[in-house]
Design an enzyme around this catalytic site. Sequence first.
Site, PDB file in Angstrom:
ATOM      1  N   CYS A 179      -9.301 -44.506 -24.695  1.00 33.54           N
ATOM      2  CA  CYS A 179     -10.551 -44.876 -25.380  1.00 33.54           C
ATOM      3  C   CYS A 179     -10.582 -46.368 -25.690  1.00 33.54           C
ATOM      4  O   CYS A 179     -11.337 -46.812 -26.544  1.00 33.54           O
ATOM      5  CB  CYS A 179     -10.752 -44.041 -26.639  1.00 33.54           C
ATOM      6  N   ASP A 226      -4.581 -37.457 -25.619  1.00 32.99           N
ATOM      7  CA  ASP A 226      -5.768 -38.147 -26.133  1.00 32.99           C
ATOM      8  C   ASP A 226      -5.357 -39.143 -27.219  1.00 32.99           C
ATOM      9  O   ASP A 226      -5.643 -38.943 -28.407  1.00 32.99           O
ATOM     10  CB  ASP A 226      -6.763 -37.108 -26.685  1.00 32.99           C
ATOM     11  N   ASP A 274       0.893 -34.198 -33.579  1.00 32.12           N
ATOM     12  CA  ASP A 274       0.238 -35.411 -34.079  1.00 32.12           C
ATOM     13  C   ASP A 274       1.147 -36.032 -35.123  1.00 32.12           C
ATOM     14  O   ASP A 274       1.894 -35.331 -35.802  1.00 32.12           O
ATOM     15  CB  ASP A 274      -1.127 -35.071 -34.705  1.00 32.12           C
ATOM     16  N   SER A 275       1.065 -37.359 -35.253  1.00 27.11           N
ATOM     17  CA  SER A 275       1.928 -38.032 -36.231  1.00 27.11           C
ATOM     18  C   SER A 275       1.380 -37.913 -37.648  1.00 27.11           C
ATOM     19  O   SER A 275       2.086 -38.220 -38.600  1.00 27.11           O
ATOM     20  CB  SER A 275       2.087 -39.508 -35.854  1.00 27.11           C
TER      21      SER A 275
HETATM   22  N1  SAH Z   1      -8.026 -35.173 -29.506  1.00 27.77           N
HETATM   23  C1  SAH Z   1      -8.417 -35.334 -30.877  1.00 27.77           C
HETATM   24  C2  SAH Z   1      -8.563 -36.779 -31.289  1.00 27.77           C
HETATM   25  C3  SAH Z   1      -7.303 -37.625 -31.185  1.00 27.77           C
HETATM   26  S1  SAH Z   1      -7.376 -39.124 -32.062  1.00 27.77           S
HETATM   27  C4  SAH Z   1      -9.709 -34.542 -31.118  1.00 27.77           C
HETATM   28  O1  SAH Z   1     -10.394 -34.169 -30.136  1.00 27.77           O
HETATM   29  O2  SAH Z   1     -10.055 -34.293 -32.259  1.00 27.77           O
HETATM   30  C5  SAH Z   1      -5.778 -39.754 -31.923  1.00 27.77           C
HETATM   31  C6  SAH Z   1      -4.736 -39.064 -32.790  1.00 27.77           C
HETATM   32  O3  SAH Z   1      -3.472 -39.616 -32.452  1.00 27.77           O
HETATM   33  C7  SAH Z   1      -4.865 -39.248 -34.295  1.00 27.77           C
HETATM   34  O4  SAH Z   1      -4.927 -37.989 -34.904  1.00 27.77           O
HETATM   35  C8  SAH Z   1      -3.566 -39.978 -34.734  1.00 27.77           C
HETATM   36  O5  SAH Z   1      -3.057 -39.483 -35.957  1.00 27.77           O
HETATM   37  C9  SAH Z   1      -2.634 -39.630 -33.608  1.00 27.77           C
HETATM   38  N2  SAH Z   1      -1.540 -40.561 -33.301  1.00 27.77           N
HETATM   39  C10 SAH Z   1      -1.579 -41.915 -33.208  1.00 27.77           C
HETATM   40  N3  SAH Z   1      -0.385 -42.384 -32.750  1.00 27.77           N
HETATM   41  C11 SAH Z   1       0.428 -41.307 -32.560  1.00 27.77           C
HETATM   42  C12 SAH Z   1       1.760 -41.138 -32.093  1.00 27.77           C
HETATM   43  N4  SAH Z   1       2.499 -42.190 -31.696  1.00 27.77           N
HETATM   44  N5  SAH Z   1       2.256 -39.877 -31.994  1.00 27.77           N
HETATM   45  C13 SAH Z   1       1.509 -38.823 -32.376  1.00 27.77           C
HETATM   46  N6  SAH Z   1       0.235 -38.924 -32.811  1.00 27.77           N
HETATM   47  C14 SAH Z   1      -0.300 -40.147 -32.913  1.00 27.77           C
END
Ligand code: SAH
Length: 388
Positions: A332, A292, A245-246
């Site tokens: 989403c 996701d 995650d970023s």
């Molecule tokens: N699957 C998770 C929810 C994901 S929400 C659960 O069930 O709890 C989307 C996530 O993507 C967030 O945590 C956000 O920080 C991350 N994100 C957004 N853009 C990103 C990128 N380019 N690379 C990595 N992570 C990213």
Amino acid sequence: MNAVVLKPGRDKAVLNRHHWIFSGAIRDLPEFENGAVLPVRSAGGDLLGHGYFNRKSSITGRMVSFGDEPPEEGIRRSVERALALRTRLFDPTVTNARRLINAEGDGLPGLIADFYDDVLVLQIATLGMEKLKPLILDLLAGAVRPRAVLEKSDLPARREEGLVETEGLLAGERVDKVRILEEGIPYWVSFAQGQKTGFFLDQRESRKLVRDFAAGRRVLNAFSYTGAFSVCALKGGAARADSVDSSASAIALARENFELNGLPADSGVFFTADVFEFLREPALDHDFIILDPPAFAKKKADVVAACRGYKDINRLAFLRVRSPGLVLTFSCSHHVDEGLFQQVVFQAALEAGRRVRILQKHRQACDHPINIYHPETSYLKGFLLYVD
Ligand code: SAH
């Protein structure tokens, strides 16, 4: 009270219990203060219901009650019905984190209410709902008796309503973090650092699915947030679950969620990285990849760019996943409907040159109901794909 009058022939949506009134459908708008609740009439003078109005917003009106039901009564009944639905859905000794109010999905535009054990978190998107907040607080607090009520209205879309983004404690004691239980699994939810209201409750059913399909697999949880899919994969017998995650704070909480569940430190690696770059690493050896991402299309104008983003990550996942492998992919963005998302996945498969089959289709969890009269409430879709 002076009513809003719709143009002839433009009352069909409201008659069909859709909640939104666009400026183009309005014939007469009386004098009113933005955010006020007003009666809505057809051109022929029939009372269609009540809605709150804001001239600043492209969606000028949002209905809170239909027909001749008084608006406060309509709101009270919507809250009661929303709560009644949830009490029948969950056993609190197994799952104590749930969405109580899902905006138009529960007939209450502009309002999200999530309940984390005994902490209520509200997210308010519109000026009209902001003005109704005291009533909502009264109804909800009286019914669920929370230890604390927090507001997490950090939505950029509030600006269009003339509101600023805001967060804070509305009632009770200060709470930064709470331990929840979902399908018997504990997780930390951080209100101080979390995204949205704290946890992605809409993925509850997909987390169960990951638990069911993970046995023996090397899982990559991309866009992992606080690692919930990784925890589920390991609980389901995965050989390994890596999280990327970023957000550094999300990854820090993912580590804590592993500890909370007694998962050994070597059961997964945590990466703070951009998924678009991470998936280009040639050394990946996963045979179950979860994608996701956040909503790439926040508005209609973003759809083309969003589809390019979805295609990129899916193509990369198809190229990287070991055969025979699984990819669980989500969108989403409600502007990207299931048909369009499937087309994007098709294009990604074609470009990757892999054989891809859909095993299952998924949607948002059942405490995020889709209002049949207001289809915009459907936003989350996912495919479990078999890649060989
Ligand atoms: N699957 C998770 C929810 C994901 S929400 C659960 O069930 O709890 C989307 C996530 O993507 C967030 O945590 C956000 O920080 C991350 N994100 C957004 N853009 C990103 C990128 N380019 N690379 C990595 N992570 C990213």
